[in-house]
Motif scaffolding. Structure first.
Motif, PDB file in Angstrom:
ATOM      1  N   VAL A  39      50.514  42.093  39.053  1.00  0.00           N
ATOM      2  CA  VAL A  39      51.425  43.080  39.968  1.00  0.00           C
ATOM      3  C   VAL A  39      51.131  44.434  40.029  1.00  0.00           C
ATOM      4  CG1 VAL A  39      53.920  43.678  40.123  1.00  0.00           C
ATOM      5  CG2 VAL A  39      53.194  41.285  40.063  1.00  0.00           C
ATOM      6  N   LYS A  40      50.994  45.188  38.681  1.00  0.00           N
ATOM      7  CA  LYS A  40      50.597  46.527  38.480  1.00  0.00           C
ATOM      8  C   LYS A  40      49.160  46.714  39.365  1.00  0.00           C
ATOM      9  CE  LYS A  40      52.292  46.916  33.749  1.00  0.00           C
ATOM     10  NZ  LYS A  40      51.938  47.060  32.330  1.00  0.00           N
ATOM     11  N   ASP A  41      48.402  45.934  39.395  1.00  0.00           N
ATOM     12  CA  ASP A  41      47.126  46.078  40.179  1.00  0.00           C
ATOM     13  C   ASP A  41      47.333  46.220  41.476  1.00  0.00           C
ATOM     14  OD1 ASP A  41      46.242  46.135  37.585  1.00  0.00           O
ATOM     15  OD2 ASP A  41      45.117  44.211  37.620  1.00  0.00           O
ATOM     16  N   LEU A  42      48.185  45.368  42.197  1.00  0.00           N
ATOM     17  CA  LEU A  42      48.063  45.287  43.461  1.00  0.00           C
ATOM     18  C   LEU A  42      49.069  46.509  43.844  1.00  0.00           C
ATOM     19  CD1 LEU A  42      49.053  41.456  43.758  1.00  0.00           C
ATOM     20  CD2 LEU A  42      47.037  42.563  44.801  1.00  0.00           C
ATOM     21  N   LEU A 100      41.591  37.424  43.691  1.00  0.00           N
ATOM     22  CA  LEU A 100      41.834  38.677  43.236  1.00  0.00           C
ATOM     23  C   LEU A 100      40.463  39.412  43.212  1.00  0.00           C
ATOM     24  CD1 LEU A 100      43.987  38.575  40.066  1.00  0.00           C
ATOM     25  CD2 LEU A 100      44.290  40.048  42.033  1.00  0.00           C
ATOM     26  N   ARG A 101      39.269  38.778  43.002  1.00  0.00           N
ATOM     27  CA  ARG A 101      38.035  39.503  43.053  1.00  0.00           C
ATOM     28  C   ARG A 101      37.778  39.880  44.626  1.00  0.00           C
ATOM     29  NH1 ARG A 101      35.470  35.667  38.351  1.00  0.00           N
ATOM     30  NH2 ARG A 101      36.088  36.910  36.575  1.00  0.00           N
ATOM     31  N   GLU A 102      37.992  38.810  45.238  1.00  0.00           N
ATOM     32  CA  GLU A 102      37.676  38.910  46.856  1.00  0.00           C
ATOM     33  C   GLU A 102      38.235  40.041  47.422  1.00  0.00           C
ATOM     34  OE1 GLU A 102      38.237  34.832  48.068  1.00  0.00           O
ATOM     35  OE2 GLU A 102      36.570  34.049  47.101  1.00  0.00           O
ATOM     36  N   ILE A 103      39.380  40.229  47.110  1.00  0.00           N
ATOM     37  CA  ILE A 103      40.283  41.179  47.790  1.00  0.00           C
ATOM     38  C   ILE A 103      40.224  42.688  47.233  1.00  0.00           C
ATOM     39  CG2 ILE A 103      41.902  39.457  48.648  1.00  0.00           C
ATOM     40  CD1 ILE A 103      44.056  40.468  46.734  1.00  0.00           C
ATOM     41  N   GLY A 104      39.174  42.904  46.101  1.00  0.00           N
ATOM     42  CA  GLY A 104      38.916  43.926  45.418  1.00  0.00           C
ATOM     43  C   GLY A 104      39.986  44.558  44.612  1.00  0.00           C
ATOM     44  N   VAL A 105      40.800  43.678  43.676  1.00  0.00           N
ATOM     45  CA  VAL A 105      41.714  43.988  42.989  1.00  0.00           C
ATOM     46  C   VAL A 105      41.513  43.467  41.485  1.00  0.00           C
ATOM     47  CG1 VAL A 105      44.327  44.517  42.758  1.00  0.00           C
ATOM     48  CG2 VAL A 105      43.279  43.953  45.012  1.00  0.00           C
ATOM     49  N   GLY A 106      40.169  43.096  41.365  1.00  0.00           N
ATOM     50  CA  GLY A 106      40.056  42.239  40.044  1.00  0.00           C
ATOM     51  C   GLY A 106      39.451  42.878  38.897  1.00  0.00           C
ATOM     52  N   GLU A 107      39.090  44.393  39.195  1.00  0.00           N
ATOM     53  CA  GLU A 107      38.375  44.922  38.330  1.00  0.00           C
ATOM     54  C   GLU A 107      39.092  45.101  36.829  1.00  0.00           C
ATOM     55  OE1 GLU A 107      36.593  49.678  37.581  1.00  0.00           O
ATOM     56  OE2 GLU A 107      37.750  49.108  39.524  1.00  0.00           O
ATOM     57  N   ARG A 108      40.350  45.403  36.817  1.00  0.00           N
ATOM     58  CA  ARG A 108      40.794  45.608  35.345  1.00  0.00           C
ATOM     59  C   ARG A 108      40.948  44.170  34.798  1.00  0.00           C
ATOM     60  NH1 ARG A 108      46.045  46.460  32.843  1.00  0.00           N
ATOM     61  NH2 ARG A 108      47.186  45.951  34.897  1.00  0.00           N
ATOM     62  N   MET A 109      41.146  43.000  35.724  1.00  0.00           N
ATOM     63  CA  MET A 109      41.323  41.739  35.288  1.00  0.00           C
ATOM     64  C   MET A 109      39.960  41.263  34.547  1.00  0.00           C
ATOM     65  SD  MET A 109      41.592  38.116  37.280  1.00  0.00           S
ATOM     66  CE  MET A 109      40.029  38.639  38.072  1.00  0.00           C
ATOM     67  N   ASN A 110      38.857  41.656  35.253  1.00  0.00           N
ATOM     68  CA  ASN A 110      37.454  41.340  34.795  1.00  0.00           C
ATOM     69  C   ASN A 110      37.140  42.039  33.362  1.00  0.00           C
ATOM     70  OD1 ASN A 110      37.044  39.861  36.898  1.00  0.00           O
ATOM     71  ND2 ASN A 110      36.023  41.627  38.099  1.00  0.00           N
ATOM     72  N   ARG A 111      37.840  43.352  33.329  1.00  0.00           N
ATOM     73  CA  ARG A 111      37.558  44.099  32.059  1.00  0.00           C
ATOM     74  C   ARG A 111      38.750  43.539  30.891  1.00  0.00           C
ATOM     75  NH1 ARG A 111      38.634  48.253  34.145  1.00  0.00           N
ATOM     76  NH2 ARG A 111      40.676  48.939  33.507  1.00  0.00           N
ATOM     77  N   GLU A 112      39.957  43.231  31.307  1.00  0.00           N
ATOM     78  CA  GLU A 112      40.861  42.957  30.075  1.00  0.00           C
ATOM     79  C   GLU A 112      41.369  41.711  29.897  1.00  0.00           C
ATOM     80  OE1 GLU A 112      44.297  45.631  30.593  1.00  0.00           O
ATOM     81  OE2 GLU A 112      42.816  47.262  30.778  1.00  0.00           O
ATOM     82  N   GLY A 113      41.026  40.656  30.943  1.00  0.00           N
ATOM     83  CA  GLY A 113      41.479  39.296  31.004  1.00  0.00           C
ATOM     84  C   GLY A 113      40.427  38.607  30.001  1.00  0.00           C
ATOM     85  N   ILE A 114      41.186  37.464  29.512  1.00  0.00           N
ATOM     86  CA  ILE A 114      40.557  36.618  28.546  1.00  0.00           C
ATOM     87  C   ILE A 114      40.236  35.205  28.925  1.00  0.00           C
ATOM     88  CG2 ILE A 114      40.601  35.642  26.247  1.00  0.00           C
ATOM     89  CD1 ILE A 114      42.699  37.822  25.529  1.00  0.00           C
ATOM     90  N   GLU A 115      38.988  34.701  29.337  1.00  0.00           N
ATOM     91  CA  GLU A 115      38.687  33.573  30.019  1.00  0.00           C
ATOM     92  C   GLU A 115      38.748  32.354  28.816  1.00  0.00           C
ATOM     93  OE1 GLU A 115      35.400  33.732  33.357  1.00  0.00           O
ATOM     94  OE2 GLU A 115      34.597  33.568  31.524  1.00  0.00           O
ATOM     95  N   HIS A 116      39.395  31.433  29.319  1.00  0.00           N
ATOM     96  CA  HIS A 116      39.545  30.185  28.429  1.00  0.00           C
ATOM     97  C   HIS A 116      38.809  28.934  29.259  1.00  0.00           C
ATOM     98  CE1 HIS A 116      43.360  31.198  25.696  1.00  0.00           C
ATOM     99  NE2 HIS A 116      42.423  31.987  25.680  1.00  0.00           N
ATOM    100  N   ALA A 117      38.008  28.498  28.537  1.00  0.00           N
ATOM    101  CA  ALA A 117      37.213  27.062  28.959  1.00  0.00           C
ATOM    102  C   ALA A 117      37.935  26.021  28.347  1.00  0.00           C
ATOM    103  CB  ALA A 117      35.950  27.171  28.301  1.00  0.00           C
TER     104      ALA A 117
END
Length: 399
Positions: free
Chosen positions: A105-108, A56-73
């Motif tokens: 899907v919304k982002d794409l 997602l980041r490599e194809i330039g569609v990860g901006e909202r994910m980076n902002r709103e997604g929650i990383e789980h370790a």
């Protein structure tokens, strides 16, 4: 109309493929039988493997994910009233991201529309023609009721298990492997504060339960139920009570946070794979070719892994006439598919209570489950295996 690749289905597989092809300079047209609103609102998986996040980041569609997604370790396994932590970061150096499939899907979709590229919703009467020729066609009726014909170099069937693409492969060409499980998942979406910072997978005498989240104020929880379960038979209060009963800890300190339930959905549990995933100029990807039970959080991630390989194969074929990537496509992606099928089957079999009339539903079967759970939560090697599979093997692992 003419395009290089006709893509049937605007789910994750189709939209990821379209974006990957776009960046490689390949034209495509995406056709979807549902309306845009439906596609963007249907709630599905919410766990993104590290590889999916990277794409997602490599194809330039990860901006909202980076902002709103929650990383789980990590994640938690609970059984016999005790909670055990599996630390993904420590065991593998990798994490997962909580970000709903519908958000991806919304982002794409937003990106494709912003790029003014063809994406047609609410099409019907989709048929595939001349798959064995050099210029296969897709005929369909558009949203205005007008018949259309789309000539392609290749067609990608990304329209899911119930889609039409697979039905145009001649009888006898496909082999199907299928297993249906004797239980289902009853999922709820609720406006509630998460009860844990990590997912909790629970094995209990009353059946499996999963607590997950979508944000700091929305949760997605699941109960194991019988196939054919009717959500109307339980009130909202009874649903929350059942989560408390199944997820209770031995010290009695855990109580699930409650809130307004906004969605209820029952999903069947099955493992299903067809092979090969190519017939002449038709390539299948995602749920059109394989289904995994949701316990392993693999469905959308497998679709992304499929189309990464597929996009490379199509690009090479169209730009240099080399079809070797398409010739090997099915074999390469099925190695990952079967690895994920095994992991999802293993997680499902370890965590769910089988009905008494099932061969695994007796006391012996129960003790086998508990033995496996004790092993996987005390052996570093076993924990690492679970963590490695859960966060996802690298996308080039099976090449």
């Amino acid at each position: 109309m003419r395009t290089q690749v006709g893509i049937i289905g605007a789910g994750p597989a189709g939209l990821f493929l379209a974006r990957l092809l776009q960046l490689a300079g390949i034209d495509s047209v995406v056709l979807e039988n549902r309306g845009r609103e439906y596609v963007e609102k249907r709630v599905r998986a919410g766990i993104l493997e590290q590889g999916t996040v990277d794409v997602l980041r490599e194809i330039g569609v990860g901006e909202r994910m980076n902002r709103e997604g929650i990383e789980h370790a990590g994640t938690q396994l609970r059984f016999d009233g005790e909670t055990h932590h599996i630390d993904f970061q420590e065991l593998t150096g990798r994490k997962v991201m909580v970000y709903g499939q519908q958000e991806v899907v919304k982002d794409l979709i937003a990106q494709r529309i912003a790029d003014d590229l063809p994406l047609h919703f609410s099409v019907s009467e989709v048929e595939l023609h001349d798959l064995a020729g050099t210029t296969p066609r897709i005929t369909y009726t558009d949203a205005d009721g007008s018949p259309q014909s789309l000539e392609c170099d290749y067609i990608a069937g990304c329209d899911g298990f119930h889609g039409v693409s697979r039905s145009f492969i001649p009888d006898g060409h496909l082999t199907a492997y299928d297993r249906t499980y004797p239980f289902a998942w009853f999922g709820i979406l609720a406006n509630a504060r998460p009860s844990s910072k990590e997912l909790i997978y629970t094995h209990s005498p009353h059946g499996f339960a999963l607590h997950s989240l979508r944000s700091d104020h929305v949760v997605r929880n699941y109960l194991q139920v019988s196939p054919g379960f009717d959500p109307a038979t339980m009130s909202d209060e009874q649903i929350w009570d059942e989560f408390d009963r199944r997820m209770a800890t031995a010290d009695g300190t855990f109580a699930i946070n409650r809130g307004e339930i906004t969605e209820k959905l029952v999903s069947t549990m099955r493992s299903w794979v067809i092979t090969p995933m190519r017939y002449e100029r038709l390539l299948l990807a995602g749920d059109a070719a394989h289904i995994v039970p949701p316990t392993g959080a693999k469905g959308m991630n497998l679709a992304v892994a499929d189309v990464v390989v597929l996009a490379e194969g199509i690009t090479r074929a169209l730009q240099s006439g080399d079809e070797s990537g398409l010739d090997s496509y099915s074999d390469v992606v099925l190695r990952r598919v079967w690895r994920c099928e095994h992991f999802s089957w293993w997680m499902t079999s370890m965590l769910h209570r089988f009905p008494p009339d099932h061969p695994e539903g007796d006391d012996f079967g129960l003790q086998m489950q508990l033995s496996q759970l004790r092993y996987v939560t005390t052996s570093e090697a076993a924990m690492r295996s679970l963590a490695e599979n859960y966060v996802g093997l690298p996308l080039d692992y099976f090449r």
